[in-house]
Design an enzyme around this catalytic site. Structure first.
Site, PDB file in Angstrom:
ATOM      1  N   LYS A  46      -6.366 -14.119  11.334  1.00  0.00           N
ATOM      2  CA  LYS A  46      -7.630 -13.622  11.908  1.00  0.00           C
ATOM      3  C   LYS A  46      -8.169 -12.477  11.053  1.00  0.00           C
ATOM      4  O   LYS A  46      -7.394 -11.617  10.592  1.00  0.00           O
ATOM      5  CB  LYS A  46      -7.346 -13.147  13.345  1.00  0.00           C
ATOM      6  N   SER A  56     -11.554 -14.022  21.477  1.00  0.00           N
ATOM      7  CA  SER A  56     -12.195 -13.792  20.199  1.00  0.00           C
ATOM      8  C   SER A  56     -11.522 -14.502  19.031  1.00  0.00           C
ATOM      9  O   SER A  56     -12.133 -14.647  17.978  1.00  0.00           O
ATOM     10  CB  SER A  56     -12.241 -12.292  19.910  1.00  0.00           C
ATOM     11  N   SER A  76      -7.596 -12.864  24.101  1.00  0.00           N
ATOM     12  CA  SER A  76      -8.193 -13.465  22.901  1.00  0.00           C
ATOM     13  C   SER A  76      -7.317 -14.419  22.110  1.00  0.00           C
ATOM     14  O   SER A  76      -7.807 -15.046  21.176  1.00  0.00           O
ATOM     15  CB  SER A  76      -8.696 -12.379  21.967  1.00  0.00           C
TER      16      SER A  76
END
Ligand code: GLN
Length: 467
Positions: free
Chosen positions: A58, A133, A157
């Site tokens: 990420k 997210s 997330s």
């Protein structure tokens, strides 16, 4: 050709073919990954199942190579001077990072619609959000561009996008994995964790990234168990708790049905299922959004155009350096949270909002302490509904915040929680099951998930885009 070179070449080919339709990747590291695979020509170390395996990370996790943008304009050119602890551990284990994945700006959101780059699409159906997210990491795994990815979870997330994309995701206990090099959103809630296609892979990846790091003072010095070898151990007496608070009216009928049938499967595997109570669940969203915005407003103060990030062109005075750089650099959701958090921390309101939220946080944690006297794990839907369509909730921040209802409590209490696939809707969208566990009891959650996956095949179903 070595296995590593072959693995990387096939991951890069898949990314090339599929990513233009999914847009999971914020950056693709073709050259770097290829040359690293070439230097990894030593024979495969049998003790490191990640050796030569492609991994996606990420883009709020710092890497020395490439940029770390947090999908924000304010960091669009940021190159980190150091690598996150988890990145160092991945590389020591022989994993090969093939790219950075898209996210909601600074990990604030539930759909990737808040990304300052572009939204990621759900590989099962491009009209639907992939969740967030860590939507980029979940979509990359779902479309098998990679089998392993890292995400971060502040209030769901990792688990929520895992459930929307039909993959597995684990938020470890707070302090299990170092946060060194994770760009902070809400420091007392953030944890890095793995996303993968099955529980065995989650166990492999967690085993590599977990462990003490003196550069994160909240990281625990507790031995890291051999998660993989524990997966097949007999579960003994397994007590699973189910809380009525997590099966409220808002639960989609198909989600309810899939989770109920998962409970039946677990009973057949020998689990005793009983009711537990989590009476403060109704305060979870308010408590989470007060604490996370307060911490975010403080953490994001460093992005000011002076120390970090985008700086406005030709400011009138020093005040404009700050105000315009931040106005130009941050997106709407990040600004909303900075304002909410600044308000909650302002003198006169601090006790009324922030301090009260901290007290409620203790009550929520005590709910779990009590519940875990009666059970080893708590089972619920990961989210009240399967993935929804783009734009369906983005007009109303409050409606969006409410979708996190089943996820934030684990972060507030600091306990581990994972999501695994447990069914599909009649439209073919995945449904996720959440298991929450006692502090540092990731092994139990992984064991339940793995044994569930030995007798079911929800995690094996792939979106058509993979064909
Ligand atoms: N969706 C939640 C939020 O917007 C959780 C985010 C996260 O876990 N990073 O804050």
């Amino acid at each position: 050709m070595s296995q590593a070179i072959e693995n990387v070449a096939s991951a890069l080919t898949r990314i090339d073919q599929i990513d233009p339709r999914v847009r999971a990747m914020a950056a693709i590291w073709s050259d770097r990954a290829t040359s690293r695979a070439e230097t990894l020509s030593a024979p495969r170390d049998a003790k490191s199942p990640l050796w030569g395996m492609p991994v996606a990370v990420k883009d709020n996790i710092c890497t020395l190579d490439g940029k770390t943008t947090c999908a924000s304009r304010i960091l669009e050119d940021f190159q980190s001077p150091y690598a996150a602890d988890v990145v160092e551990r991945l590389e020591r284990a022989g994993a090969i990072i093939v790219g950075k994945t898209n996210l909601d700006e600074f990990a604030m959101g539930s759909t990737t619609e808040n990304s300052g780059l572009f939204p990621t699409l759900n590989p099962w159906n491009p009209e639907y959000v992939p969740g967030g997210s860590s939507g980029g990491s979940a979509a990359a795994v779902a479309s098998r561009m990679v089998e392993f990815a890292l995400g971060s979870d502040t209030g769901g997330s990792i688990r929520q996008p895992a459930s929307f994309c039909g993959v597995c995701g684990l938020k470890p206990t707070y302090g299990r994995v170092s946060r060194y090099g994770l760009v902070a959103f809400a420091s007392s809630l953030d944890q890095i964790g793995p996303l993968a296609t099955n529980a065995w892979q989650l166990a492999v990846l967690l085993g590599v990234i977990a462990g003490h790091d003196s550069r994160d003072s909240t990281c625990f010095d507790t031995p890291v168990p051999d998660y993989v070898s524990m997966l097949n151990e007999p579960m003994g007496r397994l007590r699973i708790g189910v809380a009525a608070e997590y099966f409220g009216d808002g639960v989609h009928p198909e989600t309810r049905k899939a989770v109920e049938s998962a409970i039946e499967t677990l009973k057949k595997l020998g689990a005793e299922v009983s009711e537990v109570r989590l009476p403060h669940t109704k305060y979870v969203i308010a408590c989470y959004y007060l604490i996370c915005t307060a911490e975010a407003s403080s953490n994001l103060a460093r992005f000011d155009g002076v120390r970090y990030g985008h700086r406005t062109e030709s400011p009138k005075d020093y005040f404009e350096v700050y105000s315009k750089s931040r106005a130009e650099g941050f997106g709407a959701e990040v600004k909303r949270r900075i304002m909410l958090g600044t308000f909650a921390l302002s003198s006169g309101y601090y006790d009324q909002y922030y301090n009260k939220a901290l007290r409620v946080r203790t009550l929520i944690r005590q709910d779990f302490d009590r519940a875990f006297e009666q059970c080893d794990a708590i089972l619920s839907p990961t989210t009240p509904t399967p993935a929804f369509k783009f734009g369906e909730k983005s007009h109303s921040p409050l409606e969006m915040y409410l979708t996190d209802i089943y996820n934030c409590a684990a972060n507030l209490a600091g306990i581990p929680a994972l999501s695994i696939p447990c069914g599909h809707t009649s439209d073919g969208m995945p449904i996720g099951l959440q298991l929450m566990g006692k502090h540092f009891d990731e092994a139990k959650l992984l064991q339940i998930a793995h044994q569930f996956q030995q007798v079911t095949d929800f995690h094996k179903k792939r979106p058509a885009i993979c064909a």
